[in-house]
Motif scaffolding. Structure first.
Motif, short mmCIF file in Angstrom:
data_model
loop_
_atom_site.label_atom_id
_atom_site.label_comp_id
_atom_site.label_asym_id
_atom_site.label_seq_id
_atom_site.Cartn_x
_atom_site.Cartn_y
_atom_site.Cartn_z
N PRO A 94 0.84 -1.22 0.00
CA PRO A 94 0.00 0.00 0.00
C PRO A 94 0.86 1.26 0.00
O PRO A 94 2.02 1.25 0.45
N THR A 95 0.29 2.35 -0.47
CA THR A 95 1.00 3.62 -0.51
C THR A 95 1.27 4.12 0.90
O THR A 95 0.37 4.11 1.75
N GLY A 96 2.50 4.49 1.17
CA GLY A 96 2.85 4.98 2.50
C GLY A 96 2.35 6.39 2.74
O GLY A 96 1.93 7.11 1.82
N ASP A 97 2.38 6.77 4.00
CA ASP A 97 1.96 8.13 4.36
C ASP A 97 2.99 9.14 3.87
O ASP A 97 4.19 8.84 3.81
N PRO A 98 2.56 10.33 3.50
CA PRO A 98 3.51 11.36 3.05
C PRO A 98 4.51 11.69 4.15
O PRO A 98 4.17 11.70 5.35
#
Length: 252
Positions: A94-98
């Motif tokens: 999944p896309t990580g947090d900014p």
């Protein structure tokens, strides 16, 4: 009568003389040896012998030298086998947090155009994320739902445009993730043609990226848009999770 008796004596003497001579000169020749007969057939196999007694292990110490002599010589090394097929690529996480905003850079210097920029004017940077799961429509500018950085407010998330307010050299880059084939292009007033990038799905998550350095003047625009290449119609109706990250910043 007497005459007959004399005749008989003479005959007997003659016979004796004749017999004596044949003992030496009248002997017959020896016969030759007989020929060997044909070889006889093999006899029937004998009965199987009884099983021998099992070997008895010596209780004493083992002579290593004897064992080495019994061991065969080591053979030569065989050729290297054919390399196996490459394993399947794992699923994209999944896309990580900014990440957190970095510390401010050093104070800007003159760009050689007769003016001194303030520190605030020299900080032009943006990073935005498209979180819409619909397939980006061909020939249209990509719009974004999340803004991570937008220094100087040079980027318009609603229109998808970066509008240059500080002239100079910029670096623009994008990253995309999808489960279907996607083609994206970097477009700008400073380019005579779009810079296109494509990635075609093979039943795995597709990750694509591209970038460019551009020299911009005030008011010139840069944007990202989707275009058709070899995508299938079914892919354009895909609604699985997709992410497109578009970023840019002033180099000098």
């Amino acid at each position: 009568m007497g005459g007959h008796y004399g005749m008989a004596v003479l005959v007997g003497v003659a016979l004796l003389l004749t017999t004596g001579q044949c003992d030496v000169s009248c002997r017959g020749t020896d016969g030759r040896a007989g020929e060997a007969g044909a070889q006889g057939r093999d006899g029937f196999p004998g009965e199987k012998g009884e099983k021998g007694e099992p070997a008895v292990m010596d209780d004493g110490p083992v002579d290593v030298g004897v064992l080495l002599r019994l061991k065969g010589e080591e053979g030569s090394r065989g050729p290297q086998g054919v390399m196996g097929p490459k394993g399947y690529r794992g699923h994209l996480g999944p896309t990580g947090d900014p990440g957190e905003l970095g510390h401010p850079g050093p104070e800007g210097k003159s760009l050689g155009q007769g003016g001194q920029l303030s520190p605030q004017q020299g900080r032009s940077a943006f990073s935005v994320i498209r979180t819409d799961n619909s397939y980006p429509r061909f020939g249209q500018k990509i719009t974004y739902q999340q803004t991570v950085v937008n220094a100087q407010d040079d980027f318009n998330a609603a229109t998808g445009h970066f509008i240059c307010s500080v002239p100079g050299f910029y670096y623009f880059t994008f990253h995309s993730m999808a489960k279907v084939s996607v083609c994206l292009g970097i477009a700008s007033d400073a380019l005579t043609d779009k810079l296109g990038f494509c990635d075609y799905n093979r039943n795995n998550d597709q990750v694509m990226s591209g970038g460019v350095v551009l020299q911009l003047t005030v008011g010139q625009k840069v944007w990202l848009e989707s275009f058709r290449d070899q995508q299938k119609d079914a892919e354009t109706r895909d609604i699985h999770e997709k992410r497109i990250i578009f970023s840019g910043f002033l180099l000098f």
